[in-house]
Write a protein that holds these residues in place. Structure first.
Motif, PDB file in Angstrom:
ATOM      1  N   ALA A   1      26.864 -45.842  14.342  1.00  0.00           N
ATOM      2  CA  ALA A   1      25.029 -45.018  15.410  1.00  0.00           C
ATOM      3  C   ALA A   1      24.513 -44.586  13.539  1.00  0.00           C
ATOM      4  O   ALA A   1      23.517 -44.315  13.757  1.00  0.00           O
ATOM      5  N   LEU A   2      25.538 -44.194  12.779  1.00  0.00           N
ATOM      6  CA  LEU A   2      25.145 -43.472  11.193  1.00  0.00           C
ATOM      7  C   LEU A   2      23.841 -44.339  11.018  1.00  0.00           C
ATOM      8  O   LEU A   2      22.877 -44.044  10.704  1.00  0.00           O
ATOM      9  N   GLU A   3      24.010 -45.949  11.165  1.00  0.00           N
ATOM     10  CA  GLU A   3      23.392 -46.670  10.673  1.00  0.00           C
ATOM     11  C   GLU A   3      22.024 -46.908  11.611  1.00  0.00           C
ATOM     12  O   GLU A   3      20.866 -47.188  10.574  1.00  0.00           O
TER      13      GLU A   3
ATOM     14  N   LEU B   1      28.907 -39.036  19.894  1.00  0.00           N
ATOM     15  CA  LEU B   1      27.391 -38.304  20.005  1.00  0.00           C
ATOM     16  C   LEU B   1      27.816 -37.006  19.276  1.00  0.00           C
ATOM     17  O   LEU B   1      27.227 -36.619  19.012  1.00  0.00           O
ATOM     18  N   ASP B   2      28.807 -36.242  20.365  1.00  0.00           N
ATOM     19  CA  ASP B   2      28.942 -34.105  19.978  1.00  0.00           C
ATOM     20  C   ASP B   2      29.132 -34.261  18.290  1.00  0.00           C
ATOM     21  O   ASP B   2      28.217 -33.420  17.804  1.00  0.00           O
TER      22      ASP B   2
ATOM     23  N   GLU C   1      27.427 -31.698  13.422  1.00  0.00           N
ATOM     24  CA  GLU C   1      26.348 -31.999  12.267  1.00  0.00           C
ATOM     25  C   GLU C   1      25.223 -32.207  11.540  1.00  0.00           C
ATOM     26  O   GLU C   1      25.199 -32.121  10.402  1.00  0.00           O
ATOM     27  N   GLY C   2      24.823 -32.798  12.647  1.00  0.00           N
ATOM     28  CA  GLY C   2      22.775 -32.213  12.654  1.00  0.00           C
ATOM     29  C   GLY C   2      22.289 -33.395  12.500  1.00  0.00           C
ATOM     30  O   GLY C   2      21.254 -34.276  12.066  1.00  0.00           O
ATOM     31  N   SER C   3      23.008 -34.892  12.760  1.00  0.00           N
ATOM     32  CA  SER C   3      22.857 -35.815  12.242  1.00  0.00           C
ATOM     33  C   SER C   3      22.191 -36.667  14.030  1.00  0.00           C
ATOM     34  O   SER C   3      20.771 -37.096  13.513  1.00  0.00           O
TER      35      SER C   3
ATOM     36  N   ARG D   1      14.223 -32.216  17.264  1.00  0.00           N
ATOM     37  CA  ARG D   1      13.991 -33.392  16.050  1.00  0.00           C
ATOM     38  C   ARG D   1      12.956 -34.767  16.550  1.00  0.00           C
ATOM     39  O   ARG D   1      12.633 -35.050  16.657  1.00  0.00           O
ATOM     40  N   PHE D   2      13.776 -35.495  17.031  1.00  0.00           N
ATOM     41  CA  PHE D   2      13.842 -36.590  17.969  1.00  0.00           C
ATOM     42  C   PHE D   2      12.540 -36.548  18.405  1.00  0.00           C
ATOM     43  O   PHE D   2      11.762 -37.395  18.587  1.00  0.00           O
TER      44      PHE D   2
END
Length: 129
Positions: free
Chosen positions: A79-81, A111-112, A117-119, A124-125
């Motif tokens: 997910a981070l990638e 996802l939670d 952590e704000g990622s 923002r999206f």
């Protein structure tokens, strides 16, 4: 371990499974081999970080916890990638993780965690679009 700690199981299961090996796999993953003939992927470095090594025996319940935690780490890494390429909303990430065949019950936890952590940020999206 951030999530559930490895250790002695309080369950009454008497079947112990031994880690027979940790082999280097592809794509930043290693393979944890078990005495019952099964195996599962773990993130590279996971075994060393969490003290998982050949010869250790665990109850089947402990093995399930280890495998679930490893899948959580792998799903979060993926997910981070994906988020490193561009912003995503929660539904987009869920769909992509499902396509990568991560277990459906782990994805909401991932996802939670990303939201916490704000990622992952829906507002923002929306601003980006």
């Amino acid at each position: 371990m951030d999530r559930e700690e490895l250790g002695e199981s309080s369950s009454s299961q008497s079947v112990n499974i031994t880690v027979t090996g940790i082999e280097r796999g592809a794509g930043g993953k290693d393979v944890c081999l078990l005495s019952d003939g099964s195996s599962f992927f773990i993130p590279r470095g996971y075994a060393a970080k969490h003290g998982l090594s050949p010869g250790q025996s665990f109850s089947s319940a402990d093995i399930e916890i280890i495998e679930r935690n490893a899948l959580f780490v792998l799903a979060k890494r993926k997910a981070l990638e994906l988020l490193s390429y561009r912003e995503h909303n929660r539904l987009q990430l869920k769909r992509k993780l499902l396509l990568k065949e991560f277990p459906e019950d782990i994805i909401p936890e991932v996802l939670d965690s990303l939201v916490d952590e704000g990622s992952l940020d829906e507002e923002r999206f929306c601003r980006m679009w």
